[in-house]
Design a protein around this motif. Sequence first.
Motif, mmCIF file in Angstrom:
data_model
loop_
_atom_site.group_PDB
_atom_site.id
_atom_site.type_symbol
_atom_site.label_atom_id
_atom_site.label_comp_id
_atom_site.label_asym_id
_atom_site.label_seq_id
_atom_site.Cartn_x
_atom_site.Cartn_y
_atom_site.Cartn_z
ATOM 1 N N UNK A 1 0.741 -1.936 -17.307
ATOM 2 C CA UNK A 1 0.069 -0.710 -17.723
ATOM 3 C C UNK A 1 0.389 0.433 -16.773
ATOM 4 N N UNK A 2 0.446 0.141 -15.481
ATOM 5 C CA UNK A 2 0.577 1.182 -14.463
ATOM 6 C C UNK A 2 2.017 1.389 -13.996
ATOM 7 N N UNK A 3 2.649 0.335 -13.509
ATOM 8 C CA UNK A 3 4.008 0.464 -12.975
ATOM 9 C C UNK A 3 4.997 0.048 -14.054
ATOM 10 N N UNK A 4 5.604 1.023 -14.689
ATOM 11 C CA UNK A 4 6.493 0.765 -15.806
ATOM 12 C C UNK A 4 7.953 0.857 -15.372
ATOM 13 N N UNK A 5 8.754 -0.070 -15.850
ATOM 14 C CA UNK A 5 10.175 -0.094 -15.513
ATOM 15 C C UNK A 5 10.946 0.886 -16.389
ATOM 16 N N UNK A 6 11.817 1.658 -15.758
ATOM 17 C CA UNK A 6 12.747 2.527 -16.489
ATOM 18 C C UNK A 6 14.132 1.913 -16.320
ATOM 19 N N UNK A 7 14.647 1.394 -17.369
ATOM 20 C CA UNK A 7 15.904 0.649 -17.312
ATOM 21 C C UNK A 7 17.022 1.461 -16.680
ATOM 22 N N UNK A 8 17.725 0.840 -15.746
ATOM 23 C CA UNK A 8 18.877 1.407 -15.045
ATOM 24 C C UNK A 8 18.515 2.568 -14.111
ATOM 25 N N UNK A 9 17.232 2.891 -13.983
ATOM 26 C CA UNK A 9 16.829 4.008 -13.115
ATOM 27 C C UNK A 9 15.874 3.534 -12.027
ATOM 28 N N UNK B 1 11.060 7.622 -11.076
ATOM 29 C CA UNK B 1 11.438 7.464 -9.674
ATOM 30 C C UNK B 1 12.616 6.500 -9.560
ATOM 31 N N UNK B 2 13.712 7.000 -9.029
ATOM 32 C CA UNK B 2 14.904 6.168 -8.851
ATOM 33 C C UNK B 2 14.679 5.181 -7.713
ATOM 34 N N UNK B 3 15.297 4.012 -7.815
ATOM 35 C CA UNK B 3 15.124 2.992 -6.776
ATOM 36 C C UNK B 3 15.552 3.499 -5.399
ATOM 37 N N UNK B 4 16.643 4.234 -5.332
ATOM 38 C CA UNK B 4 17.099 4.740 -4.040
ATOM 39 C C UNK B 4 16.087 5.685 -3.417
ATOM 40 N N UNK B 5 15.461 6.529 -4.242
ATOM 41 C CA UNK B 5 14.442 7.456 -3.733
ATOM 42 C C UNK B 5 13.237 6.685 -3.215
ATOM 43 N N UNK B 6 12.831 5.649 -3.952
ATOM 44 C CA UNK B 6 11.705 4.819 -3.508
ATOM 45 C C UNK B 6 12.052 4.131 -2.201
ATOM 46 N N UNK B 7 13.276 3.617 -2.126
ATOM 47 C CA UNK B 7 13.720 2.927 -0.920
ATOM 48 C C UNK B 7 13.640 3.841 0.301
ATOM 49 N N UNK C 1 16.879 -4.752 -4.322
ATOM 50 C CA UNK C 1 16.117 -5.905 -4.830
ATOM 51 C C UNK C 1 14.789 -6.050 -4.109
ATOM 52 N N UNK C 2 14.729 -5.550 -2.874
ATOM 53 C CA UNK C 2 13.467 -5.602 -2.130
ATOM 54 C C UNK C 2 12.389 -4.792 -2.843
ATOM 55 N N UNK C 3 12.790 -3.673 -3.442
ATOM 56 C CA UNK C 3 11.840 -2.857 -4.203
ATOM 57 C C UNK C 3 11.309 -3.655 -5.380
ATOM 58 N N UNK C 4 12.199 -4.297 -6.115
ATOM 59 C CA UNK C 4 11.788 -5.054 -7.290
ATOM 60 C C UNK C 4 10.836 -6.192 -6.914
ATOM 61 N N UNK D 1 0.840 -1.207 0.000
ATOM 62 C CA UNK D 1 0.000 0.000 0.000
ATOM 63 C C UNK D 1 0.872 1.252 0.000
ATOM 64 N N UNK D 2 1.894 1.287 0.853
ATOM 65 C CA UNK D 2 2.767 2.456 0.911
ATOM 66 C C UNK D 2 3.475 2.678 -0.420
ATOM 67 N N UNK D 3 3.899 1.596 -1.052
ATOM 68 C CA UNK D 3 4.568 1.710 -2.347
ATOM 69 C C UNK D 3 3.617 2.244 -3.403
ATOM 70 N N UNK D 4 2.400 1.715 -3.444
ATOM 71 C CA UNK D 4 1.419 2.179 -4.423
ATOM 72 C C UNK D 4 1.043 3.627 -4.173
ATOM 73 N N UNK D 5 0.877 4.011 -2.918
ATOM 74 C CA UNK D 5 0.549 5.402 -2.599
ATOM 75 C C UNK D 5 1.675 6.335 -3.034
ATOM 76 N N UNK D 6 2.919 5.889 -2.842
ATOM 77 C CA UNK D 6 4.072 6.695 -3.266
ATOM 78 C C UNK D 6 4.074 6.859 -4.780
ATOM 79 N N UNK D 7 3.826 5.778 -5.507
ATOM 80 C CA UNK D 7 3.754 5.851 -6.968
ATOM 81 C C UNK D 7 2.622 6.781 -7.404
ATOM 82 N N UNK D 8 1.441 6.584 -6.835
ATOM 83 C CA UNK D 8 0.258 7.316 -7.286
ATOM 84 C C UNK D 8 0.387 8.817 -7.055
#
Length: 230
Positions: A212-220, A172-178, A191-194, A158-165
């Motif tokens: 459709x919603x959560x799209x991967x940005x390669x290397x970012x 969004x960089x993985x470190x920022x999400x972390x 890897x926990x994020x993935x 839920x926290x991850x989805x709320x952050x994305x939304x």
Amino acid sequence: MSGSRILIVEDEPALLRGLTDTFTSKGYQVLTAQDGQTGLELALSQSPDLILLDIMLPRVNGYEICRAVREGGLEMPILMLTAKGQEQDIILGLNLGADDYITKPFRITELVARVNAFLRRSKSKQATVCRFGDYELNLTAHKLFRKNKEVELTAKEFRLLAHFAARRGCALARNDILNAVWGNSVMVTLRSIDRCVATLRSKIEPDSHNPTYIQTIRDIGYRFEAGPET
């Protein structure tokens, strides 16, 4: 409000410099663009808290930017800066989704006061419900619904989805999400994020292998898109 991020789209160099210096000195984070195309790209990718938008711009005018921002589902306040004072021009801007206008030349103190007022109202009225596709994310109840049926999420999902939304359309960089979702936990890796994204995709994506919603940005990292309504 100090700390808020504003986007200034203005093609007059002296005015742009003056506005940038003023708002920076008051603690704002300032993004700038001198043409409409760059301004539109920044508005859609960076989701600023407020946009100061000139109307007569090269490449893409302010009306088109306003329309595209609102069609993109972004709801930040838009304050139009214009040398035009005709009623039809003002009405057009407001009908396209602008929240207010100020006619050049203006007093900088008045503009700053208006910006502060809009940001105060925006912060106090932040949506407690976020909609994407046929989903409804209730931030107060900490629940996700699809066509009025609850989709079970873990607290971390839920926290991850709320952050994305809250940052749709942004890279969004993985470190920022972390840092935002997991905080300072030393037991968590990128890897926990993935892994969390994978489980979240399995619950919300029509096809988790072609999201459709959560799209991967390669290397970012990732980008969250609203997706089509169904």
